[in-house]
Motif scaffolding. Structure first.
Motif, PDB file in Angstrom:
ATOM      1  N   ASN A 198      -6.411   7.136  -0.090  1.00 27.42           N
ATOM      2  CA  ASN A 198      -6.434   8.058  -1.218  1.00 27.42           C
ATOM      3  C   ASN A 198      -6.132   9.485  -0.786  1.00 27.42           C
ATOM      4  O   ASN A 198      -5.930  10.364  -1.631  1.00 27.42           O
ATOM      5  CB  ASN A 198      -7.802   8.011  -1.913  1.00 27.42           C
ATOM      6  CG  ASN A 198      -7.998   6.715  -2.683  1.00 27.42           C
ATOM      7  OD1 ASN A 198      -7.157   6.330  -3.484  1.00 27.42           O
ATOM      8  ND2 ASN A 198      -9.099   6.024  -2.426  1.00 27.42           N
TER       9      ASN A 198
ATOM     10  N   ARG B 109      -1.691   9.053   3.533  1.00 29.11           N
ATOM     11  CA  ARG B 109      -0.811   8.138   2.819  1.00 29.11           C
ATOM     12  C   ARG B 109       0.653   8.444   3.128  1.00 29.11           C
ATOM     13  O   ARG B 109       1.454   7.540   3.321  1.00 29.11           O
ATOM     14  CB  ARG B 109      -1.071   8.225   1.310  1.00 29.11           C
ATOM     15  CG  ARG B 109      -0.414   7.101   0.519  1.00 29.11           C
ATOM     16  CD  ARG B 109      -0.978   6.977  -0.869  1.00 29.11           C
ATOM     17  NE  ARG B 109      -0.596   8.079  -1.732  1.00 29.11           N
ATOM     18  CZ  ARG B 109      -1.431   9.016  -2.169  1.00 29.11           C
ATOM     19  NH1 ARG B 109      -2.700   8.979  -1.802  1.00 29.11           N
ATOM     20  NH2 ARG B 109      -1.014   9.977  -2.978  1.00 29.11           N
TER      21      ARG B 109
ATOM     22  N   THR C 227       3.926   0.364  -3.016  1.00 29.38           N
ATOM     23  CA  THR C 227       3.107   1.527  -3.314  1.00 29.38           C
ATOM     24  C   THR C 227       1.790   1.320  -2.575  1.00 29.38           C
ATOM     25  O   THR C 227       1.426   0.192  -2.236  1.00 29.38           O
ATOM     26  CB  THR C 227       2.816   1.650  -4.820  1.00 29.38           C
ATOM     27  OG1 THR C 227       2.164   0.453  -5.269  1.00 29.38           O
ATOM     28  CG2 THR C 227       4.112   1.846  -5.601  1.00 29.38           C
TER      29      THR C 227
ATOM     30  N   SER D 279      -1.916   1.331  -5.384  1.00 24.67           N
ATOM     31  CA  SER D 279      -1.364   1.400  -6.746  1.00 24.67           C
ATOM     32  C   SER D 279      -0.946   2.817  -7.153  1.00 24.67           C
ATOM     33  O   SER D 279      -0.848   3.123  -8.339  1.00 24.67           O
ATOM     34  CB  SER D 279      -2.385   0.873  -7.755  1.00 24.67           C
ATOM     35  OG  SER D 279      -2.701  -0.477  -7.459  1.00 24.67           O
ATOM     36  N   GLN D 280      -0.699   3.674  -6.169  1.00 27.89           N
ATOM     37  CA  GLN D 280      -0.254   5.030  -6.464  1.00 27.89           C
ATOM     38  C   GLN D 280       1.229   5.166  -6.140  1.00 27.89           C
ATOM     39  O   GLN D 280       1.762   4.453  -5.298  1.00 27.89           O
ATOM     40  CB  GLN D 280      -1.045   6.052  -5.646  1.00 27.89           C
ATOM     41  CG  GLN D 280      -2.538   6.031  -5.931  1.00 27.89           C
ATOM     42  CD  GLN D 280      -3.272   7.125  -5.190  1.00 27.89           C
ATOM     43  OE1 GLN D 280      -2.865   8.276  -5.195  1.00 27.89           O
ATOM     44  NE2 GLN D 280      -4.365   6.765  -4.547  1.00 27.89           N
TER      45      GLN D 280
END
Length: 273
Positions: free
Chosen positions: A210, A215, A233, A236-237
């Protein structure tokens, strides 16, 4: 005799590979059969769903590709390297020539098999599911089947994916080959690809996905950013950077690491003469 047996084993493994790909595609077709009434671009959607990161992807197919695509063009060169009876072959043709030919064959075989696999999947989908229909689509549609899509047209998207995926597999095969130069046991070589691939896939989970910094850092060397660009992704981002940029950076990182490993092996060989 051993070389002949090696070729027979490779042919047998290739046959098993395409059997598995066939089963994989037909399972995907069965799972998507309820969408037939929608028609339109469902074949494009199924194609991407079958790729790594898609809704119908299969970890066994991914692992087999990590192994087969990385050894298909380099097994012969690794066999020569690890057998003392052929050590004079490397010296006679020169280590530089040996490496150039090995890298060329390795990249070419991995890229070619990747393209053939994708075209074979398209053939099966076209004939046993629904014919491909190519037309311009809006971002909403493409985002639904490929969360990190690169282009805005499904035909150009699928062509670009096939080409980039082939290049990515070729680069990953080069990295595996560069590691294989430092391993003296033939039996260990086929597992380098899956082992390295799984490590590169699982490493991002060690950090906080997150966190945008972690990331982004993870995304640029994540294996599937290279061999399946636009498919993944994290948590889910949306991808922290454009998939095409992640592909370019990942390719650079993998090639630089491979270059260092190859250079070390080459210098060691030259110094021993």
């Amino acid at each position: 005799m051993k070389l002949k047996n090696t070729k027979k084993i490779i042919v047998f493994i290739l046959m098993l590979y395409f059997v598995l790909i066939t089963v994989h595609v037909f399972l995907g077709i069965h799972g998507a059969s309820g969408l037939l009434s929608a028609k339109g671009n469902i074949s494009v959607g199924l194609f991407f769903a079958l790729q790594s990161g898609g809704g119908s992807s299969n970890i066994l197919v991914d692992i087999l590709q990590m192994s087969l695509l990385t050894i298909i063009g380099s097994a012969f060169f690794v066999y020569l390297k690890n057998n003392n009876i052929f050590s004079n072959v490397q010296q006679r043709i020169g280590y530089a020539t040996f490496l150039k030919q090995g890298l060329k064959d390795n990249f070419g075989a991995a890229a070619t098999l990747s393209i053939v696999t994708n075209l074979y999947e398209m053939f099966l989908i076209n004939w046993f599911y629904f014919p491909f229909v190519y037309k311009t689509n809006d971002q909403v549609y493409l985002h639904a089947i490929r969360p990190a899509n690169i282009l805005t047209n499904d035909l150009s998207e699928i062509v670009l994916f096939i080409l980039l995926s082939a290049i990515g597999w070729g680069i990953f095969a080069i990295l595996v080959f560069s590691l294989g130069l430092h391993i003296r046991k033939n039996a260990f070589y086929p597992i380098i690809g899956p082992l390295l691939g799984l490590i590169l896939i699982l490493l991002p989970t060690l950090g906080n996905m997150n966190n945008v910094i972690w990331r982004t850092f993870s995304y640029v060397w994540f294996l599937f950013s290279l061999v399946a660009p636009g498919q993944y992704t994290f948590v889910s981002q949306a991808p922290p950077i454009k998939s095409i940029f992640a592909f370019i950076i990942a390719a650079f990182i993998y090639l630089m690491i491979a270059a260092v490993l190859i250079s070390v092996w080459y210098k060691q060989k030259v110094e021993r003469e």
